[in-house]
Design a protein around this motif. Structure first.
Motif, short mmCIF file in Angstrom:
data_model
loop_
_atom_site.label_atom_id
_atom_site.label_comp_id
_atom_site.label_asym_id
_atom_site.label_seq_id
_atom_site.Cartn_x
_atom_site.Cartn_y
_atom_site.Cartn_z
N LEU A 89 -0.87 -3.96 9.46
CA LEU A 89 -1.79 -3.10 8.71
C LEU A 89 -3.23 -3.32 9.17
CD1 LEU A 89 -1.57 -1.09 6.20
CD2 LEU A 89 -2.41 -3.02 4.85
N GLY A 90 -3.60 -4.58 9.34
CA GLY A 90 -4.95 -4.90 9.80
C GLY A 90 -5.23 -4.37 11.19
N PRO A 141 -5.56 -3.81 0.07
CA PRO A 141 -5.49 -3.54 1.51
C PRO A 141 -4.96 -2.14 1.84
CG PRO A 141 -4.65 -5.72 1.06
CD PRO A 141 -4.86 -5.07 -0.26
N VAL A 142 -3.96 -1.68 1.09
CA VAL A 142 -3.41 -0.36 1.36
C VAL A 142 -4.41 0.74 1.00
CG1 VAL A 142 -1.61 1.29 0.70
CG2 VAL A 142 -0.99 -1.07 1.22
N ILE A 143 -5.17 0.56 -0.09
CA ILE A 143 -6.21 1.53 -0.45
C ILE A 143 -7.22 1.65 0.69
CG2 ILE A 143 -8.20 1.92 -1.95
CD1 ILE A 143 -6.58 0.76 -4.25
N VAL A 144 -7.67 0.50 1.21
CA VAL A 144 -8.65 0.51 2.31
C VAL A 144 -8.06 1.21 3.53
CG1 VAL A 144 -9.95 -0.95 3.91
CG2 VAL A 144 -9.82 -1.56 1.48
N TYR A 145 -6.81 0.90 3.82
CA TYR A 145 -6.17 1.50 4.99
C TYR A 145 -6.05 3.02 4.84
CZ TYR A 145 -2.80 2.57 8.62
OH TYR A 145 -2.19 3.13 9.71
N VAL A 146 -5.61 3.46 3.67
CA VAL A 146 -5.42 4.90 3.44
C VAL A 146 -6.75 5.64 3.57
CG1 VAL A 146 -4.84 6.61 1.69
CG2 VAL A 146 -3.33 4.66 2.06
N ILE A 147 -7.82 5.05 3.06
CA ILE A 147 -9.14 5.67 3.17
C ILE A 147 -9.54 5.80 4.65
CG2 ILE A 147 -11.61 5.32 2.74
CD1 ILE A 147 -10.81 4.07 0.04
#
Length: 227
Positions: A89-90, A141-147
């Motif tokens: 993800l990172g 982390p998923v919120i940041v990734y989706v954005i």
């Protein structure tokens, strides 16, 4: 003509490698081919981007290559025997930031506001479906990734509307396919299993990467002369 033939050869090699990677993901007895051909496919796409005519911005090409390298790292983390999801993800988060920075070289920030609205709605709908199944430690982390993902795809669509042309159109398609691929991956992992998930996730993923890499080769005059 020779250049078109070269592009077809690269695409044929990419499709063959992707097919072997997907077959290895779906058939346990052939899992070894997945470990070999999954990163190889993304590296072939990277090599294609490097070999395309140098008609566009060197900075755009460089940032796309960085994004593809980070994507390859993400590929490796997601296929390892242990759970490397967070590391993957990172890696992909950084890849999207690189793609976003590349797209900024071709247009202003989200000048076509509709693109932000469309991808914000899509991201919200997918995230609402994922939220109940997301582990607590992954929610932020998923919120940041989706954005980041939605922002990259929206920027690609916006640049296409700002500077219509083959290069910007194919980059916009790449952003859309990336959203589709990651949505399928997340829904399969955190919501409900999708039959033959590897086929759909990887096929859309490599179409996205191919499109983004292909956008390196051409550049509208309006982009080249942009101040």
């Amino acid at each position: 003509m020779a250049m078109e033939g070269s592009r077809h050869l690269w695409t044929t090699a990419i499709v063959a490698s992707a097919t072997l990677a997907i077959v290895g993901a779906e058939i346990a007895a052939l899992r070894g081919s997945h470990y070999v051909f999954k990163p190889l496919t993304t590296l072939l796409i990277l090599a294609m981007a490097q070999r395309l005519p140098r008609t566009g911005s060197a900075d755009y090409r460089r940032l796309v290559v960085v994004g593809l390298l980070l994507s390859t790292l993400g590929d490796v983390f997601l296929m390892l025997p242990f759970d490397g999801f967070v590391f993957g993800l990172g890696s992909f988060l950084l890849a999207h930031i690189a793609f976003l920075a590349a797209l900024r070289k071709r247009g202003g920030w989200w000048r076509a506001r509709w693109s932000l609205i469309v991808y914000a709605v899509i991201a919200s709908l997918v995230f609402a479906q994922l939220w109940p199944g997301l582990p607590r430690e992954l929610k932020v982390p998923v919120i940041v990734y989706v954005i980041a993902l939605a922002g990259m795809a929206a920027q690609a669509a916006s640049v296409w509307r700002e500077h219509p042309g083959r290069a910007t159109r194919v980059a916009a398609l790449g952003g859309a396919f990336f959203v589709a691929s990651d949505a399928l991956l997340a829904l399969d992992r955190f919501s409900a299993p999708i039959p033959m998930a590897s086929l759909w996730v990887l096929a859309t993923y490599w179409v996205a990467q191919w499109c983004i890499a292909r956008s390196v080769g051409d550049e509208p005059v309006s982009v080249r002369t942009r101040s």
